[in-house]
Each structure stands twice: as structure tokens, then as C-alpha cells.
Scaffold this motif. Structure first.
Motif, PDB file in Angstrom:
ATOM      1  N   SER A  16       0.829  -1.208   0.000  1.00  0.00           N
ATOM      2  CA  SER A  16       0.000   0.000   0.000  1.00  0.00           C
ATOM      3  C   SER A  16       0.860   1.255   0.000  1.00  0.00           C
ATOM      4  O   SER A  16       0.536   2.255  -0.621  1.00  0.00           O
ATOM      5  N   SER A  17       2.024   1.213   0.741  1.00  0.00           N
ATOM      6  CA  SER A  17       2.877   2.394   0.796  1.00  0.00           C
ATOM      7  C   SER A  17       3.617   2.611  -0.512  1.00  0.00           C
ATOM      8  O   SER A  17       4.089   3.701  -0.782  1.00  0.00           O
ATOM      9  N   LEU A  18       3.731   1.563  -1.330  1.00  0.00           N
ATOM     10  CA  LEU A  18       4.434   1.667  -2.597  1.00  0.00           C
ATOM     11  C   LEU A  18       3.467   1.781  -3.774  1.00  0.00           C
ATOM     12  O   LEU A  18       3.827   1.445  -4.900  1.00  0.00           O
ATOM     13  N   CYS A  24       5.557   5.320 -13.584  1.00  0.00           N
ATOM     14  CA  CYS A  24       6.617   5.657 -12.635  1.00  0.00           C
ATOM     15  C   CYS A  24       7.268   4.386 -12.091  1.00  0.00           C
ATOM     16  O   CYS A  24       6.714   3.294 -12.177  1.00  0.00           O
ATOM     17  N   VAL A  25       8.432   4.582 -11.502  1.00  0.00           N
ATOM     18  CA  VAL A  25       9.112   3.515 -10.778  1.00  0.00           C
ATOM     19  C   VAL A  25       9.283   3.998  -9.350  1.00  0.00           C
ATOM     20  O   VAL A  25       9.885   5.043  -9.104  1.00  0.00           O
ATOM     21  N   CYS A  26       8.757   3.240  -8.400  1.00  0.00           N
ATOM     22  CA  CYS A  26       8.780   3.669  -7.002  1.00  0.00           C
ATOM     23  C   CYS A  26       9.662   2.733  -6.189  1.00  0.00           C
ATOM     24  O   CYS A  26       9.677   1.513  -6.404  1.00  0.00           O
ATOM     25  N   ALA A  36       9.452   8.372  -6.008  1.00  0.00           N
ATOM     26  CA  ALA A  36       8.646   8.086  -7.201  1.00  0.00           C
ATOM     27  C   ALA A  36       9.365   8.711  -8.393  1.00  0.00           C
ATOM     28  O   ALA A  36       9.418   9.937  -8.531  1.00  0.00           O
ATOM     29  N   GLU A  37       9.945   7.872  -9.223  1.00  0.00           N
ATOM     30  CA  GLU A  37      10.731   8.309 -10.370  1.00  0.00           C
ATOM     31  C   GLU A  37       9.856   8.264 -11.622  1.00  0.00           C
ATOM     32  O   GLU A  37       9.511   7.191 -12.124  1.00  0.00           O
ATOM     33  N   LEU A  50      -0.334   8.110  -6.893  1.00  0.00           N
ATOM     34  CA  LEU A  50       0.903   8.123  -6.115  1.00  0.00           C
ATOM     35  C   LEU A  50       0.622   7.871  -4.644  1.00  0.00           C
ATOM     36  O   LEU A  50      -0.432   8.238  -4.117  1.00  0.00           O
ATOM     37  N   SER A  51       1.564   7.270  -3.962  1.00  0.00           N
ATOM     38  CA  SER A  51       1.420   7.014  -2.533  1.00  0.00           C
ATOM     39  C   SER A  51       1.497   8.321  -1.758  1.00  0.00           C
ATOM     40  O   SER A  51       2.309   9.200  -2.072  1.00  0.00           O
ATOM     41  N   PRO A  52       0.683   8.490  -0.723  1.00  0.00           N
ATOM     42  CA  PRO A  52       0.756   9.703   0.100  1.00  0.00           C
ATOM     43  C   PRO A  52       2.058   9.804   0.876  1.00  0.00           C
ATOM     44  O   PRO A  52       2.362  10.859   1.449  1.00  0.00           O
ATOM     45  N   ASN A  53       2.844   8.701   0.919  1.00  0.00           N
ATOM     46  CA  ASN A  53       4.119   8.707   1.642  1.00  0.00           C
ATOM     47  C   ASN A  53       5.302   9.124   0.777  1.00  0.00           C
ATOM     48  O   ASN A  53       6.443   9.132   1.258  1.00  0.00           O
ATOM     49  N   VAL A  54       5.064   9.465  -0.481  1.00  0.00           N
ATOM     50  CA  VAL A  54       6.167   9.876  -1.358  1.00  0.00           C
ATOM     51  C   VAL A  54       6.820  11.132  -0.808  1.00  0.00           C
ATOM     52  O   VAL A  54       6.149  12.120  -0.498  1.00  0.00           O
TER      53      VAL A  54
END
Length: 421
Positions: A16-18, A24-26, A36-37, A50-54
Motif C-alpha cells: 500500500s505504501s508503494l 513511474c518507478v517507485c 517516485a521516479e 501516487l502514494s501519500p508517503n512519497v
């Protein structure tokens, strides 16, 4: 089974965090930050999902053309945001306002004509801001004032022709500033920048000099080479003039103040009048060469009582108790502003100044041809107020009734001719 369930739970949490868009590549960095690339993906907008932890989001070298208010709502924890080498021309207000953890923001090599500068007010932790190689033509005076931690600011290769004085004030951490390759108009409006660069410890030389594009006599010269004599701060002197000899202008007293200014470029003269009943500002003369009173430039201005001539003289015919107050002359040019004031009071007794001087040592009793020069009182032109009490002799009232009054037009023309030299 317990260890297995624990592993499944951890795997689910990591998954979930990823959360990561396909484009993108995370990954999780060694320091625990979530990257997050999304660079070089031919993206036309910020991807969703996108994850909110980025904490690091790379969107460089795409084809993103605009940023909406909600573009980064999914990544409130982001600390580094790289948006260079896109085609961004518009940014909606609020796009960055909620990224309060942001430390690095790269918007270089885009097509920005403007920016929602108020968004920066919430980014007090920002350390690096790159806005170079855009099309920015101007910056608000306080655009960066909330960025207490800003260390590096890149504004080079834009369309900046001038910068408001104080643009880089309130940046205690700033150590690197890039503003080269801008078409600066080296009028006296940027003279402050020359002085600032001479005294600041901020590094501003990397990449090239700050050159003038205009005026033609300075084209190609560094801003730091603007000759000092081109730009001189204003000086101002305020003088009291008595009624003109052998001229009865009104059945009463005419207060006449003359404001003399110097500086380069020649300062504009402005007046501020504060009485007990009103506050008036007059930006420039309101009496034409033919003696006619010009209409006020702004509807809210009340100027009918104050006659301002091009040579810096102000006259108030039939000066009365209602006109008592503070009269301020301001000298304004591109280098700065200076002002000097007098506090004018009217009295009609035989010798009204005696008690006034005992109570207020800074006051002066002026009559006849006495005058007050602002710089004599305070070289700054903004010091103590001087109270002037005019004594209207009894015999002047009897003489006034024996001579016909002039019309308003004649009065203005007479003042204009007599005080123009």
C-alpha cells in the motif's frame, strides 16, 4: 501461523505504501524516503495514484504543460519535487500551497510567464528554489519573504527587466543567487541592486555577470558599473512664504509653502495634508499654466482647498482653523523617498507664540518672511514636526476691506507667475 500472518501483514503494508502509477518507478531509499521516479515518460500531466508517503517526486523531462490546484494533493509529504525541462506555462493558485514539507523545488527550463507567489508563504522550510530559464518578466517585492531557510535561488535566464528594492531582504539563509542573463533596464530603479551586491555576502557571480540591456549608454555593462552620479537620492527643503507684497488675494490669510527638491532623476513632488477633519494626498500639480484648477486624478481626493503649482509651491487661500494640521512634502524618485513636515496652527492674538514656545520648545513663530528649512531641523527630512503660528495683525483686516478682491483665476495666475522662479 503467526509468523506467516505477520509477514503477510507487512507485505500488504509495504504494497500500500508503494502504490505507484504505471508510468513511474517507485522505491524506498536507504534513508527510508519513498521515491517516485517519473522522469522521461512523455507525461502531459502529473500522474495519479501516487502514494501519500512519497517524499521525492521526479517529473523532469516530460511534456507537462500546466499544474492544477490538485496536481499534488496525493503527495502532501513530498520534500523534493523536480519539474525541470517540461513545458509548464501556467500554475494554478494553490498548486504548491499545501506542500509544507517541501525543501527542494525545481521549475527550471519551462515556459512560466507568472507564478502564484502567495503559495510560497507556506513553504518556510524551502531550501532550494530553481526558476531559471523561464519567461518571468517580474517579481513581487515580497515574493520570497517567508522563505527563512532558503539557501539557493535561481532566477537566471528569464525576462526580468527590473527588481523591486528589498526583493532579497528577509532571506537570512541565502548563500547563492543566480540572476544573470536577464535583460535588465539599468534605470535608477535597480540602483539599489548595485549597492546590495557590493555589500552582500551572497554568492551571485557564478555563470555570468548581471548585465544591462537598456538604456543604450549602459548596454552590455554590468549592473555593478552603474555610475553613482546617475542616481542620487532625493533631498527636500520646505519653506514658508508670506503673502506677496502689494497684492491682496483674499480677505484673509493665504498660507504658502514652497517645497524645493533635488536628486537624479529629478524627484516628483507630492503632498500629504492631515487636518482634524480629513486626509488629502496630492500627487503632482493641480493648477494649470493658465491658472485653472485641474480636476483631481482620483475621485476620492479632495483638493479644492489646496492649490499646488508645478514649481513645488502650495497655497491655501483663506487659511482658517479648519486647515490646521500637518503638511508634508514628499520628494520621490527611482532611488528613494524623502519627506519633511510642518504642523501648522493659526492664531489671531497679539503674540500667540509665547505660551506655545514655553510648552513646545521645538515650535517656532513664523511671520513675515521667516522660513523653515527641513534639512536644517533634521538632515533625514523626517524628523520633529515644527509648529508654525501665524499672527494676523488687526490692521490687515481693516486694509483688506478697502481693496477689491481678485477673482480666483487671477489669483492663481498671479501665484503661478510670482512663485515660478
Amino acid at each position: 501461523m503467526t509468523p506467516l500472518l505477520c509477514c503477510v501483514g507487512i507485505a500488504a503494508l509495504l504494497a500500500s505504501s508503494l502504490a505507484c502509477p504505471r508510468s513511474c518507478v517507485c522505491s524506498v531509499k536507504k534513508n527510508g524516503r519513498l521515491l517516485a521516479e517519473c522522469a522521461y515518460r512523455d507525461l502531459q500531466e502529473v500522474p495519479v495514484g501516487l502514494s501519500p508517503n512519497v517524499t521525492i517526486l521526479t517529473l523532469s523531462a516530460n511534456r507537462i504543460g500546466s499544474l492544477r490546484e490538485t496536481s499534488f494533493s496525493e503527495v502532501p509529504e513530498v520534500q523534493s519535487l523536480w519539474l525541470g525541462y517540461n513545458q509548464i506555462s501556467t500554475v494554478e493558485a494553490g498548486a504548491f500551497a499545501h506542500l509544507v514539507h517541501l525543501k527542494n523545488l525545481d521549475l527550471s527550463h519551462n515556459k512560466l510567464l507568472d507564478f502564484p507567489w502567495k503559495d510560497l508563504r507556506n513553504l518556510s522550510g524551502l531550501q532550494i528554489l530553481k526558476m531559471n530559464n523561464n519567461r518571468l518578466a517580474g517579481l513581487p517585492r515580497g515574493a520570497f519573504h517567508s522563505l527563512k531557510d532558503l539557501r539557493s535561488l535561481w532566477l537566471n535566464d528569464n525576462e526580468l527587466t527590473t527588481l523591486a528594492e528589498g526583493t532579497f531582504d528577509h532571506l537570512p539563509s541565502l548563500s547563492q543567487l543566480q540572476i544573470f542573463n536577464n535583460p535588465f533596464n539599468c534605470s535608477c530603479k535597480v540602483f539599489w541592486l548595485k549597492k546590495w551586491t557590493e555589500n552582500t555576502s551572497v554568492s551571485i557571480t557564478k555563470g555570468g555577470s548581471i548585465l544591462c540591456m537598456t538604456p543604450s549608454r549602459l548596454k552590455g555593462r554590468a549592473v555593478t558599473d552603474i555610475p553613482d552620479h546617475f542616481c542620487v537620492a532625493p533631498s527636500v527643503q520646505l519653506t514658508y512664504l508670506s503673502n506677496l507684497d502689494n497684492t491682496v488675494m483674499y480677505d484673509g490669510l493665504t498660507l504658502t509653502l514652497h517645497c524645493s527638491v533635488a536628486g537624479n532623476p529629478l524627484p516628483e513632488i507630492r503632498w500629504k495634508i492631515q487636518t482634524s477633519s480629513r486626509s488629502t494626498e496630492i500627487n503632482g500639480p493641480n493648477v494649470a499654466r493658465d491658472g485653472k484648477v485641474l480636476p483631481p486624478r482620483h475621485a476620492k481626493q479632495s483638493q479644492e482647498r489646496f492649490l499646488v503649482f508645478k514649481n513645488g509651491t502650495m497655497a491655501i487661500p483663506n487659511f482658517s482653523k479648519e486647515d490646521e494640521g500637518i503638511y508634508t512634502c514628499l520628494a520621490v524618485n527611482d532611488v528613494g523617498t524623502r519627506e519633511v513636515s510642518v504642523n501648522v496652527a493659526l492664531a489671531g492674538s497679539e503674540n500667540p507664540a509665547d505660551d506655545l514656545l514655553r510648552n513646545a520648545p521645538q515650535a517656532s513663530h513664523l511671520g513675515g518672511r521667516s522660513c523653515y528649512k527641513g534639512d536644517d531641523l533634521d538632515p533625514s527630512g523626517a524628523g520633529e514636526k515644527l509648529v508654525i503660528v501665524y499672527h494676523v495683525p488687526r490692521e490687515s483686516k481693516s486694509r483688506a476691506g478697502a481693496v477689491p478682491q481678485m477673482s480666483l483665476g487671477t489669483l492663481l495666475l498671479t501665484l503661478g507667475l510670482a512663485l515660478c522662479c
